[in-house]
Motif scaffolding. Structure first.
Motif, PDB file in Angstrom:
ATOM      1  N   GLY A  32     -26.695 -10.419 -98.391  1.00 13.59           N
ATOM      2  CA  GLY A  32     -27.051 -10.749 -97.016  1.00 13.59           C
ATOM      3  C   GLY A  32     -25.898 -10.526 -96.051  1.00 13.59           C
ATOM      4  O   GLY A  32     -25.946 -10.992 -94.926  1.00 13.59           O
ATOM      5  N   THR A  33     -24.874  -9.838 -96.498  1.00 13.32           N
ATOM      6  CA  THR A  33     -23.716  -9.606 -95.636  1.00 13.32           C
ATOM      7  C   THR A  33     -23.674  -8.152 -95.191  1.00 13.32           C
ATOM      8  O   THR A  33     -24.123  -7.257 -95.904  1.00 13.32           O
ATOM      9  CB  THR A  33     -22.401  -9.945 -96.352  1.00 13.32           C
ATOM     10  N   VAL A  34     -23.124  -7.962 -94.016  1.00 14.40           N
ATOM     11  CA  VAL A  34     -22.980  -6.633 -93.429  1.00 14.40           C
ATOM     12  C   VAL A  34     -21.530  -6.488 -93.012  1.00 14.40           C
ATOM     13  O   VAL A  34     -20.952  -7.400 -92.421  1.00 14.40           O
ATOM     14  CB  VAL A  34     -23.897  -6.483 -92.189  1.00 14.40           C
ATOM     15  N   ASP A  35     -20.943  -5.348 -93.319  1.00 19.59           N
ATOM     16  CA  ASP A  35     -19.573  -5.048 -92.908  1.00 19.59           C
ATOM     17  C   ASP A  35     -19.532  -3.569 -92.552  1.00 19.59           C
ATOM     18  O   ASP A  35     -19.585  -2.716 -93.439  1.00 19.59           O
ATOM     19  CB  ASP A  35     -18.594  -5.363 -94.040  1.00 19.59           C
ATOM     20  N   VAL A  36     -19.507  -3.276 -91.267  1.00 18.86           N
ATOM     21  CA  VAL A  36     -19.586  -1.904 -90.772  1.00 18.86           C
ATOM     22  C   VAL A  36     -18.296  -1.578 -90.035  1.00 18.86           C
ATOM     23  O   VAL A  36     -17.822  -2.380 -89.219  1.00 18.86           O
ATOM     24  CB  VAL A  36     -20.790  -1.729 -89.820  1.00 18.86           C
ATOM     25  N   ALA A 115     -27.781 -18.670 -82.555  1.00 20.34           N
ATOM     26  CA  ALA A 115     -26.815 -18.421 -83.628  1.00 20.34           C
ATOM     27  C   ALA A 115     -27.447 -18.358 -85.022  1.00 20.34           C
ATOM     28  O   ALA A 115     -26.744 -18.494 -86.015  1.00 20.34           O
ATOM     29  CB  ALA A 115     -25.680 -19.422 -83.597  1.00 20.34           C
ATOM     30  N   THR A 116     -28.773 -18.135 -85.104  1.00 17.91           N
ATOM     31  CA  THR A 116     -29.361 -17.937 -86.429  1.00 17.91           C
ATOM     32  C   THR A 116     -28.857 -16.627 -87.024  1.00 17.91           C
ATOM     33  O   THR A 116     -28.791 -16.493 -88.249  1.00 17.91           O
ATOM     34  CB  THR A 116     -30.902 -17.946 -86.394  1.00 17.91           C
ATOM     35  N   ILE A 117     -28.524 -15.670 -86.166  1.00 23.42           N
ATOM     36  CA  ILE A 117     -27.857 -14.436 -86.597  1.00 23.42           C
ATOM     37  C   ILE A 117     -26.570 -14.345 -85.797  1.00 23.42           C
ATOM     38  O   ILE A 117     -26.570 -14.475 -84.575  1.00 23.42           O
ATOM     39  CB  ILE A 117     -28.728 -13.196 -86.353  1.00 23.42           C
ATOM     40  N   ARG A 118     -25.468 -14.132 -86.498  1.00 24.32           N
ATOM     41  CA  ARG A 118     -24.155 -14.123 -85.844  1.00 24.32           C
ATOM     42  C   ARG A 118     -23.349 -12.933 -86.369  1.00 24.32           C
ATOM     43  O   ARG A 118     -23.150 -12.792 -87.573  1.00 24.32           O
ATOM     44  CB  ARG A 118     -23.427 -15.426 -86.152  1.00 24.32           C
ATOM     45  N   PHE A 119     -22.927 -12.094 -85.451  1.00 23.36           N
ATOM     46  CA  PHE A 119     -22.050 -10.976 -85.771  1.00 23.36           C
ATOM     47  C   PHE A 119     -20.664 -11.290 -85.226  1.00 23.36           C
ATOM     48  O   PHE A 119     -20.539 -11.773 -84.108  1.00 23.36           O
ATOM     49  CB  PHE A 119     -22.535  -9.677 -85.097  1.00 23.36           C
ATOM     50  N   GLU A 120     -19.640 -10.994 -86.014  1.00 22.38           N
ATOM     51  CA  GLU A 120     -18.257 -11.094 -85.560  1.00 22.38           C
ATOM     52  C   GLU A 120     -17.701  -9.682 -85.537  1.00 22.38           C
ATOM     53  O   GLU A 120     -17.901  -8.922 -86.484  1.00 22.38           O
ATOM     54  CB  GLU A 120     -17.444 -11.975 -86.499  1.00 22.38           C
ATOM     55  N   GLY A 121     -17.028  -9.349 -84.455  1.00 23.46           N
ATOM     56  CA  GLY A 121     -16.517  -7.990 -84.329  1.00 23.46           C
ATOM     57  C   GLY A 121     -15.064  -7.961 -83.909  1.00 23.46           C
ATOM     58  O   GLY A 121     -14.562  -8.890 -83.266  1.00 23.46           O
ATOM     59  N   THR A 122     -14.403  -6.880 -84.290  1.00 21.38           N
ATOM     60  CA  THR A 122     -13.024  -6.622 -83.901  1.00 21.38           C
ATOM     61  C   THR A 122     -12.907  -5.163 -83.508  1.00 21.38           C
ATOM     62  O   THR A 122     -13.374  -4.284 -84.246  1.00 21.38           O
ATOM     63  CB  THR A 122     -12.048  -6.906 -85.059  1.00 21.38           C
ATOM     64  N   ARG A 139     -19.033  -7.609 -88.651  1.00 20.56           N
ATOM     65  CA  ARG A 139     -19.385  -8.333 -89.869  1.00 20.56           C
ATOM     66  C   ARG A 139     -20.477  -9.353 -89.541  1.00 20.56           C
ATOM     67  O   ARG A 139     -20.477  -9.926 -88.452  1.00 20.56           O
ATOM     68  CB  ARG A 139     -18.170  -9.092 -90.410  1.00 20.56           C
ATOM     69  N   ALA A 140     -21.377  -9.541 -90.500  1.00 23.69           N
ATOM     70  CA  ALA A 140     -22.419 -10.556 -90.316  1.00 23.69           C
ATOM     71  C   ALA A 140     -22.841 -11.110 -91.669  1.00 23.69           C
ATOM     72  O   ALA A 140     -22.823 -10.395 -92.671  1.00 23.69           O
ATOM     73  CB  ALA A 140     -23.631  -9.968 -89.609  1.00 23.69           C
ATOM     74  N   ASP A 141     -23.182 -12.374 -91.687  1.00 23.45           N
ATOM     75  CA  ASP A 141     -23.796 -12.991 -92.848  1.00 23.45           C
ATOM     76  C   ASP A 141     -25.224 -13.331 -92.445  1.00 23.45           C
ATOM     77  O   ASP A 141     -25.441 -14.207 -91.606  1.00 23.45           O
ATOM     78  CB  ASP A 141     -23.033 -14.252 -93.268  1.00 23.45           C
ATOM     79  N   LEU A 142     -26.175 -12.604 -93.004  1.00 28.00           N
ATOM     80  CA  LEU A 142     -27.568 -12.773 -92.620  1.00 28.00           C
ATOM     81  C   LEU A 142     -28.279 -13.848 -93.429  1.00 28.00           C
ATOM     82  O   LEU A 142     -29.460 -14.088 -93.250  1.00 28.00           O
ATOM     83  CB  LEU A 142     -28.297 -11.430 -92.755  1.00 28.00           C
ATOM     84  N   GLY A 143     -27.545 -14.490 -94.323  1.00 26.29           N
ATOM     85  CA  GLY A 143     -28.100 -15.607 -95.070  1.00 26.29           C
ATOM     86  C   GLY A 143     -29.070 -15.190 -96.157  1.00 26.29           C
ATOM     87  O   GLY A 143     -29.037 -14.069 -96.656  1.00 26.29           O
ATOM     88  N   TRP A 144     -29.962 -16.119 -96.510  1.00 22.83           N
ATOM     89  CA  TRP A 144     -30.885 -15.914 -97.630  1.00 22.83           C
ATOM     90  C   TRP A 144     -32.257 -15.413 -97.191  1.00 22.83           C
ATOM     91  O   TRP A 144     -33.175 -15.365 -97.994  1.00 22.83           O
ATOM     92  CB  TRP A 144     -31.037 -17.225 -98.394  1.00 22.83           C
TER      93      TRP A 144
END
Length: 186
Positions: A32-36, A115-122, A139-144
């Protein structure tokens, strides 16, 4: 006769239930994680690039934010700058610059639907001779959520395409404005 008609219906319903259960179980088990991450070289100094990253008004010129019906809340630039929206197709959310360090980096958070979906960016800028290398990571953690688990499978491609296109627009904008180090946001 009723028995022969009901039997195919029961089999079809059982197959559909099995497929739905498999879809949900596999979706839950998917990461459930995204890292682009995407990178571009720009023919301008970090000091020339940074103002375009530090100002959310300038983001409308090089990111898809120009296409989103949103509004600035508070300052347009620097730590604490915030853009909010409530759009029928995107839902409601916000983009907030949470840390800016001239001329090296900008960190931000995108929160969607409370904030049910939260992306952090740099977005980081490194000097490269007379130019810069700009690296954008989200980056995001989309949970279960099983549907978001399936969505995470395609995020590197879809989100990565959006980051690449935005970085190319940023490159053109900065280099057209003034690649000598005297660029300023519109």
């Amino acid at each position: 006769m009723l028995r022969t008609v009901a039997r195919p219906g029961v089999i079809v319903a059982g197959i559909l239930a099995l497929l739905a259960a498999t879809f949900l179980i596999v979706g839950i088990l998917l990461p459930g994680t995204v890292d682009v991450r995407r990178t571009v070289e720009i023919g301008a100094s970090p000091e020339s690039v940074f103002p375009f990253l530090n100002d959310l008004e300038a983001w409308t010129e090089w990111t898809p934010w120009g296409e989103v019906d949103s509004e600035l809340v508070g300052p347009a630039a620097g730590t604490g700058a915030r853009r909010v929206w409530d759009d029928p197709s995107l839902g409601s959310g916000s983009l907030t610059l949470v840390n800016t360090q001239a001329p090296a980096r900008v960190d931000y958070v995108v929160e969607i639907e409370d904030a049910t979906i939260r992306f952090e960016g740099t977005i980081a800028i490194e000097a490269d001779g007379p130019g810069s290398v700009v690296s954008w990571t989200e980056r995001a953690d989309l949970g279960w959520n099983p549907i978001l688990g399936w969505t995470a499978l395609t995020m590197d491609e879809s989100q990565g395409r959006q980051l690449s296109e935005s970085l190319e627009r940023l490159k053109r904008l900065v280099e057209e404005t003034d690649g000598t180090g005297n660029a300023s946001p519109p």
